[in-house]
Design a protein around this motif. Structure first.
Motif, PDB file in Angstrom:
ATOM      1  N   ASP A   1     -12.332  -6.557  14.776  1.00 54.69           N
ATOM      2  CA  ASP A   1     -13.279  -6.477  13.883  1.00 54.69           C
ATOM      3  C   ASP A   1     -14.672  -6.584  14.457  1.00 54.69           C
ATOM      4  O   ASP A   1     -15.771  -6.213  13.985  1.00 54.69           O
ATOM      5  N   ARG A   2     -14.777  -6.824  15.742  1.00 53.48           N
ATOM      6  CA  ARG A   2     -16.051  -6.855  16.650  1.00 53.48           C
ATOM      7  C   ARG A   2     -16.256  -5.881  17.116  1.00 53.48           C
ATOM      8  O   ARG A   2     -17.534  -5.294  17.556  1.00 53.48           O
TER       9      ARG A   2
ATOM     10  N   ALA B   1     -17.320  -2.061  17.349  1.00 55.71           N
ATOM     11  CA  ALA B   1     -18.133  -1.028  16.591  1.00 55.71           C
ATOM     12  C   ALA B   1     -17.587   0.342  16.981  1.00 55.71           C
ATOM     13  O   ALA B   1     -17.288   1.219  16.013  1.00 55.71           O
ATOM     14  N   PHE B   2     -17.459   0.761  18.248  1.00 54.46           N
ATOM     15  CA  PHE B   2     -17.061   2.042  18.604  1.00 54.46           C
ATOM     16  C   PHE B   2     -16.787   1.940  20.197  1.00 54.46           C
ATOM     17  O   PHE B   2     -17.443   1.222  20.778  1.00 54.46           O
TER      18      PHE B   2
ATOM     19  N   HIS C   1     -18.313  -0.851  22.538  1.00 52.52           N
ATOM     20  CA  HIS C   1     -19.613  -1.477  21.987  1.00 52.52           C
ATOM     21  C   HIS C   1     -19.236  -2.428  20.975  1.00 52.52           C
ATOM     22  O   HIS C   1     -18.450  -2.015  19.997  1.00 52.52           O
TER      23      HIS C   1
ATOM     24  N   THR D   1     -20.135  -5.465  17.969  1.00 49.64           N
ATOM     25  CA  THR D   1     -21.102  -5.533  17.055  1.00 49.64           C
ATOM     26  C   THR D   1     -22.334  -6.312  17.110  1.00 49.64           C
ATOM     27  O   THR D   1     -23.244  -6.286  16.613  1.00 49.64           O
TER      28      THR D   1
ATOM     29  N   ASN E   1     -15.094   2.760  14.362  1.00 46.31           N
ATOM     30  CA  ASN E   1     -14.736   1.532  13.512  1.00 46.31           C
ATOM     31  C   ASN E   1     -15.364   1.902  12.250  1.00 46.31           C
ATOM     32  O   ASN E   1     -16.675   1.713  12.119  1.00 46.31           O
TER      33      ASN E   1
ATOM     34  N   GLU F   1     -15.511   0.602   9.394  1.00 43.24           N
ATOM     35  CA  GLU F   1     -16.258  -0.494   8.734  1.00 43.24           C
ATOM     36  C   GLU F   1     -17.465  -0.865   9.228  1.00 43.24           C
ATOM     37  O   GLU F   1     -18.428  -1.437   8.535  1.00 43.24           O
ATOM     38  N   HIS F   2     -18.035  -0.353  10.462  1.00 44.19           N
ATOM     39  CA  HIS F   2     -19.422  -0.179  10.736  1.00 44.19           C
ATOM     40  C   HIS F   2     -20.427   0.911  10.871  1.00 44.19           C
ATOM     41  O   HIS F   2     -21.311   0.880  11.686  1.00 44.19           O
TER      42      HIS F   2
ATOM     43  N   MET G   1     -24.290   3.759  13.591  1.00 47.26           N
ATOM     44  CA  MET G   1     -23.460   2.824  13.840  1.00 47.26           C
ATOM     45  C   MET G   1     -24.206   1.278  13.868  1.00 47.26           C
ATOM     46  O   MET G   1     -25.216   1.402  14.069  1.00 47.26           O
ATOM     47  N   GLU G   2     -23.453   0.378  13.576  1.00 44.66           N
ATOM     48  CA  GLU G   2     -23.878  -1.145  13.942  1.00 44.66           C
ATOM     49  C   GLU G   2     -23.530  -1.122  15.312  1.00 44.66           C
ATOM     50  O   GLU G   2     -22.430  -0.801  15.536  1.00 44.66           O
ATOM     51  N   PRO G   3     -24.376  -1.886  16.164  1.00 42.22           N
ATOM     52  CA  PRO G   3     -25.640  -2.232  15.756  1.00 42.22           C
ATOM     53  C   PRO G   3     -26.611  -1.322  16.462  1.00 42.22           C
ATOM     54  O   PRO G   3     -26.814  -1.035  17.678  1.00 42.22           O
TER      55      PRO G   3
END
Length: 242
Positions: free
Chosen positions: A149-150, A152-153, A164, A166, A200, A202-203, A214-216
């Protein structure tokens, strides 16, 4: 493979538990256990401190001669140990204290085979699900465990890939995008975007026909023809998971 630590200062009880775990393995050939026995809390704590030992499961007697089992569990938690702890005891009076050290189960002696096996089935299944939420990656000459879950992509960069996170961290990986996506195959939130990105969902902050934000604070230029299937996949994932 799961690692299991047994800690009881009564040899008869200790090796009875060991025999029950051996029988559990025989009944479930797909579940391999690496079992270590400890006759004191201090022996277990020393093993954890000195050898970076973190078993998947600890079966720990509460009434130990040298140290109260709950106190030993507290020391383990203070060291950052995240093992599943099952207390083995002759009394139920310490259930609240067991909860405070995040014990997973509480079994009363004499432990019945059925009760132990039900606990093992539940805890090892949870452990397996937890393992799927991490990737073990070789980065900067070391092996790192990365929470899914950390992520992002991931971005293709020639022979290397950049992951990358989060929190802004970037990991350079000597792997193919196919290998990375294969490792994430059990995680429905990850989707390929063209040949160069794994995202991801989720982000995702926003998406349109030209870019994916995307985040961040990152944006991805969408390859031609990728917007519509990505949009559909995003809404499908969002509706199913939320």
């Amino acid at each position: 493979m799961y690692t299991v630590a047994l800690c009881d200062d009564e040899s008869v009880q200790l090796y009875r538990l060991k025999d029950m775990l051996d029988a559990y393995q025989e009944q479930r050939p797909d579940c391999e256990l690496e079992i270590e026995c400890f006759k004191s809390a201090e022996a277990l704590l020393c093993r954890v401190r000195e050898q970076d030992y973190e078993p998947d499961l600890i079966l720990l007697d509460i009434y130990l001669q040298e140290e109260f089992g709950i106190e030993a569990a507290g020391e383990l938690r203070n060291m950052g140990n995240r093992s599943q702890i099952v207390f083995i005891t002759t009394s139920e009076e310490h259930a609240l204290e067991a909860y405070r050290v995040q014990a997973a189960q509480y079994l009363v002696k004499p432990v019945e085979e059925e009760d132990l096996y039900q606990a093992l089935d539940c805890l090892l299944d949870e452990r397996q699900k937890e393992r799927r939420r991490y990737l073990v990656l070789r980065t900067k000459g070391c092996v790192s465990r990365v929470a899914v879950d950390r992520i992002a992509f991931c971005e293709a960069q020639g022979k290397n890939q950049k992951m990358h996170m989060t929190d802004g961290e970037e990991l350079l990986l000597h792997m193919t995008m196919t290998d990375i996506f294969g490792m994430l195959s059990d995680c429905q939130e990850f989707v390929k975007v063209g040949a160069s990105y794994i995202v991801n969902l989720e982000h995702v902050v926003s998406l349109n026909g030209r870019e994916l934000v995307m985040e961040p604070e990152a944006s991805i230029h969408l390859p031609r023809g990728s917007y519509q299937p990505l949009r559909e996949r995003y809404f499908e994932y969002y509706c199913e998971s939320k």
